[in-house]
Structure formats: C-alpha cells, structure tokens
Design a protein around this motif. Structure first.
Motif, PDB file in Angstrom:
ATOM      1  N   THR A  87     112.324 -39.466  72.878  1.00 19.39           N
ATOM      2  CA  THR A  87     111.974 -40.534  73.800  1.00 19.39           C
ATOM      3  C   THR A  87     113.251 -41.204  74.267  1.00 19.39           C
ATOM      4  O   THR A  87     114.347 -40.863  73.837  1.00 19.39           O
ATOM      5  CB  THR A  87     111.070 -41.563  73.108  1.00 19.39           C
ATOM      6  OG1 THR A  87     111.756 -42.082  71.970  1.00 19.39           O
ATOM      7  CG2 THR A  87     109.766 -40.916  72.669  1.00 19.39           C
ATOM      8  N   ARG A  88     113.113 -42.184  75.152  1.00 20.93           N
ATOM      9  CA  ARG A  88     114.289 -42.923  75.595  1.00 20.93           C
ATOM     10  C   ARG A  88     114.911 -43.685  74.427  1.00 20.93           C
ATOM     11  O   ARG A  88     114.204 -44.107  73.512  1.00 20.93           O
ATOM     12  CB  ARG A  88     113.887 -43.917  76.685  1.00 20.93           C
ATOM     13  CG  ARG A  88     113.639 -43.269  78.036  1.00 20.93           C
ATOM     14  CD  ARG A  88     113.111 -44.278  79.024  1.00 20.93           C
ATOM     15  NE  ARG A  88     112.954 -43.672  80.341  1.00 20.93           N
ATOM     16  CZ  ARG A  88     112.246 -44.208  81.327  1.00 20.93           C
ATOM     17  NH1 ARG A  88     111.633 -45.368  81.156  1.00 20.93           N
ATOM     18  NH2 ARG A  88     112.158 -43.602  82.484  1.00 20.93           N
ATOM     19  N   PRO A  89     116.217 -43.877  74.482  1.00 19.53           N
ATOM     20  CA  PRO A  89     116.858 -44.673  73.433  1.00 19.53           C
ATOM     21  C   PRO A  89     116.375 -46.116  73.482  1.00 19.53           C
ATOM     22  O   PRO A  89     115.724 -46.541  74.437  1.00 19.53           O
ATOM     23  CB  PRO A  89     118.345 -44.566  73.782  1.00 19.53           C
ATOM     24  CG  PRO A  89     118.379 -44.221  75.227  1.00 19.53           C
ATOM     25  CD  PRO A  89     117.165 -43.383  75.473  1.00 19.53           C
ATOM     26  N   GLU A  90     116.708 -46.857  72.444  1.00 28.87           N
ATOM     27  CA  GLU A  90     116.282 -48.254  72.357  1.00 28.87           C
ATOM     28  C   GLU A  90     116.858 -49.049  73.529  1.00 28.87           C
ATOM     29  O   GLU A  90     118.046 -48.968  73.841  1.00 28.87           O
ATOM     30  CB  GLU A  90     116.764 -48.862  71.039  1.00 28.87           C
ATOM     31  CG  GLU A  90     116.207 -50.244  70.770  1.00 28.87           C
ATOM     32  CD  GLU A  90     114.710 -50.237  70.517  1.00 28.87           C
ATOM     33  OE1 GLU A  90     114.076 -51.276  70.783  1.00 28.87           O
ATOM     34  OE2 GLU A  90     114.183 -49.207  70.061  1.00 28.87           O
ATOM     35  N   LEU A  91     116.008 -49.836  74.187  1.00 22.96           N
ATOM     36  CA  LEU A  91     116.424 -50.639  75.334  1.00 22.96           C
ATOM     37  C   LEU A  91     116.196 -52.109  75.043  1.00 22.96           C
ATOM     38  O   LEU A  91     115.228 -52.469  74.350  1.00 22.96           O
ATOM     39  CB  LEU A  91     115.632 -50.242  76.588  1.00 22.96           C
ATOM     40  CG  LEU A  91     115.680 -48.777  77.024  1.00 22.96           C
ATOM     41  CD1 LEU A  91     114.788 -48.575  78.249  1.00 22.96           C
ATOM     42  CD2 LEU A  91     117.099 -48.340  77.333  1.00 22.96           C
ATOM     43  N   ASN A  92     117.061 -52.960  75.591  1.00 16.55           N
ATOM     44  CA  ASN A  92     116.824 -54.389  75.443  1.00 16.55           C
ATOM     45  C   ASN A  92     115.840 -54.862  76.511  1.00 16.55           C
ATOM     46  O   ASN A  92     115.407 -54.080  77.367  1.00 16.55           O
ATOM     47  CB  ASN A  92     118.148 -55.173  75.504  1.00 16.55           C
ATOM     48  CG  ASN A  92     118.880 -54.978  76.830  1.00 16.55           C
ATOM     49  OD1 ASN A  92     118.268 -54.936  77.892  1.00 16.55           O
ATOM     50  ND2 ASN A  92     120.208 -54.867  76.763  1.00 16.55           N
ATOM     51  N   LYS A 134     114.544 -52.814  79.813  1.00 16.27           N
ATOM     52  CA  LYS A 134     113.130 -52.415  79.904  1.00 16.27           C
ATOM     53  C   LYS A 134     112.504 -52.910  81.210  1.00 16.27           C
ATOM     54  O   LYS A 134     111.712 -52.212  81.832  1.00 16.27           O
ATOM     55  CB  LYS A 134     112.346 -52.966  78.713  1.00 16.27           C
ATOM     56  CG  LYS A 134     112.633 -52.280  77.398  1.00 16.27           C
ATOM     57  CD  LYS A 134     111.822 -52.909  76.264  1.00 16.27           C
ATOM     58  CE  LYS A 134     112.107 -52.215  74.940  1.00 16.27           C
ATOM     59  NZ  LYS A 134     111.354 -52.840  73.822  1.00 16.27           N
ATOM     60  N   LYS A 137     123.757 -44.579  79.288  1.00 23.38           N
ATOM     61  CA  LYS A 137     122.749 -43.986  78.411  1.00 23.38           C
ATOM     62  C   LYS A 137     122.072 -42.780  79.053  1.00 23.38           C
ATOM     63  O   LYS A 137     121.173 -42.176  78.458  1.00 23.38           O
ATOM     64  CB  LYS A 137     121.697 -45.042  78.043  1.00 23.38           C
ATOM     65  CG  LYS A 137     122.232 -46.170  77.180  1.00 23.38           C
ATOM     66  CD  LYS A 137     121.165 -47.210  76.884  1.00 23.38           C
ATOM     67  CE  LYS A 137     121.736 -48.343  76.016  1.00 23.38           C
ATOM     68  NZ  LYS A 137     120.722 -49.384  75.721  1.00 23.38           N
TER      69      LYS A 137
END
Length: 376
Positions: free
Chosen positions: A313-318, A322, A361
């Motif tokens: 999945t997509r990496p962690e986003l703030n 988002k 990213k």
C-alpha cells in the motif's frame, strides 16, 4: 441523441450568436434540448449568457433553423456521424476543457475518439528534414504501441504524423479547421480516402458542412486537438507559431507537453526550445521518453519495483499529504497547484512543500505548468 432531439439541438446551434458555450448552457439549464427549444422568450432570457435580444432571435429563428437543420442532417453522406456533447461517443477528456465543442461531425472510425492512448503531434507547416525524421520515428513507434495519433491534418508536421502512423499500421485522427466535407489541404484527399477506407482513421470537425478553411478557424480547432489527447508533442515551431498556441491551450487543459529540442540558430526550433527553457514542456529524446512518463511502458529495470508496488500500500502519510492525495484521487487527472490549494484549503507554499514530499515518496509526479497527478 435521437433524431428529433438532434434536429432541435442542431437548429439552435445554427442560430447566429448561439455557439457551443450558449448551446450547452441552454441544454443544461432546461434539462434537455426539447425544453430548451420550446422555451418562451422570458425563460430563455433567464439563462446565463442569453440576452433579451438573443432570446428574441432564438424564438424568431428556431422554426426556420429547424428546417435547415433537418435538411442538412438528411443530406449528410452515409459515412458522416454527428455526435453531441451529451452522447456516449463524445470524448470524455474533451468534455472538461474550457469551452468544449457542442457538436462533432465525424467520418471514419468513431471509436477512436474514446481511445485511452491518444497523443497529439503538432508542428510547423514549414517542416525541416530533422522534424520529418523525428516525426516518422514517433509515428512508427506509437503505432507499434497502440497509440492513436491526433493532429490537425495540415501540411508539414501534421500530415507527416498522420501518414507515418498510418503507414506503420497504426490509427490516427485528423481534426479539421473547415467543414467535414471541405477537406483542406486538397493534396490530402487521396490519403484521407485511404485512411477512411482502412478503418484505422477518423476525420473530425465541429464546423457545419460547407464551412471554408478560414484562418480564424485553426487556432480554435487546436483546442480540440489538445483537448481530446493525453499529451501534446511539439515537433517544430517558430516562437510565435500556431503550435505555440496549441501548447498554451494544452497547458491550460492540464495536459502534458513534450517538446523536441533543436538547433538554437534555427527558427523552427525556437518554439520548442522556449517551452523547454521556461519549463512549460518536457524535453524528449525518443518516443520511449514520452511513453515512460505517461506510464504506457515500463522503465528499464523497473519490473521489481512495479511488483513491490502492487504488493504494498502507500507509505504512511501525514494529514496534509492525505488531504492532497484525496483531492488528486477524486479528480482522476492532473490538477494545477491553484486547484489543489483551493480544494484543500492549504497555503500555496505549504501545498508545494507537501507535494514535493509526495514526489520524493514516488506517489505524485509534477508535470508541465505546475500540474500534479497521483502515480498510484
């Protein structure tokens, strides 16, 4: 659109002062062409862009224009189709440009207008040997990758692009600056016949049958060339050439621009070189560059990376990232920074910083003219 509605729609289109923008406004305001066609003067005058004088002209002329429209539609050759903005055959991308055409006359393979892989190749009528060689290479490559090539059917780069992709077994669309029955230049008549008979081509015009190839038509025609394609490729142009108008239109429409770099001393390279210098276009070396940027072929050595992406999945986003990704995902197309700022409520500098982080990213890519789109 059924025949009765089409006749009324086209009748309104033929009334002086209406044009595509007002015709679409009328149809959308009244929820259909039949109601628009029979509306009273006072009702017509309530529509944005319709003055009292124009409302009076519509009420006075619509019956007369209906007879003209019905006759023109009946007299069209069997191989000419009429599609309106509201028909399923109308190109999706073309609906979202500034002042889309309200009607298109089409000869040939109408399904090509909905092609997912559709690129515009445009350039000067005064094509050099360099421009001709590169255009032929592009046409041959795009044909092998199933890319439809669209251009303006003019002499020079346009015709070379059409012929190159066709001779390589590919498909192509020509957009005219004259009526569908007025082929210009006349030197392309034999090629047009072969193109249409093959089933691998289409010729398109928004102008009524019989409309002459007047100079004012061609810049306006160019918005269709760029508007119905994923990206525009500028081969050669003087700094103030017609292709530069098309490039500006494509940028306004949120499309990618690719420009062929050339000798800085040659007039025909001044336009593309300027677009590259001002970061309004991407420099390309071969067709592979273009196909890679658009995601239509994989970059060399990217197989493992693509496998990894599909499995993750997509990496962690703030929160800010988002918010931006939600806007880009919902749009489904590239957005200008101004649109992103407006929809997210972020400050311009804050949005740009977050977009840069998303580029790092490998989730977002920046295109010409400060447009951004999601990658996955």
């Amino acid at each position: 659109m059924v025949r009765t509605d089409l006749e009324q729609y086209y009748a309104l289109y033929l009334i002086p002062g209406i044009g595509a923008k007002r015709l679409l406004a009328l149809s959308e305001y009244f929820g259909g062409v039949q109601t628009a066609f029979t509306a009273s003067k006072s009702q017509l005058a309530n529509v944005s862009g319709i003055s009292k004088q124009l409302a009076d002209d519509i009420a006075t002329l619509r019956t007369q224009m209906h007879d003209v429209a019905a006759q023109e539609i009946e007299s069209l050759p069997d191989d000419v189709a009429i599609i309106t903005y509201f028909d399923s055959e109308f190109p999706d991308q073309l609906k979202h440009i500034y002042q889309p055409p309200a009607i298109l006359f089409v000869r040939g393979n109408i399904s090509l207008l909905k092609s997912e892989k559709n690129l515009a190749i445009i350039g000067s009528r005064k094509m050099t040997d360099y421009g001709k060689r590169i255009t032929k290479e592009l046409g041959s490559s795009f044909a092998s990758h199933g890319v439809v090539v669209t251009s303006g059917f003019a002499t020079g780069v346009d015709t070379c692009a059409h012929e190159s992709v066709f001779e390589a077994g590919g498909e192509t669309i020509g957009v005219l600056g004259s009526g569908i029955d007025v082929l210009y230049p006349a030197s392309n008549k034999n090629f047009a016949k072969r193109l249409l008979e093959s089933g691998r081509g289409a010729i398109v015009s928004e102008l009524p049958p019989g409309a002459p190839p007047e100079a004012k038509n061609f810049p306006w025609r160019n918005r269709i060339v760029s508007g119905m394609t994923k990206a525009s490729i500028i081969i050669e142009s003087e700094e103030k050439g017609g292709s530069m108008i098309t490039a500006s239109l494509a940028l306004d429409q949120g499309r990618d621009i690719f420009a062929l770099p050339g000798d800085v001393t040659r007039p025909m390279s001044q336009g593309p070189n300027l677009l590259i210098y001002e970061s309004r276009a991407r420099l390309f070396r071969t067709s592979q560059d273009i196909l890679e940027v658009l995601g239509w072929v994989a970059k060399p050595g990217s197989f493992r990376q693509s496998q990894k992406r599909q499995a993750s999945t997509r990496p962690e986003l703030n929160a800010g990232e988002k918010k931006i990704m939600a806007i880009l995902d919902e749009a489904g197309e590239a957005l200008h920074i101004d649109a992103i700022v407006e929809r997210t409520g972020l400050e311009v500098q804050d949005a740009l910083v977050r977009l840069l982080e998303l580029e790092f990213k490998d989730i977002v890519r920046q295109m010409a003219g400060k447009h951004f789109s999601s990658i996955f």
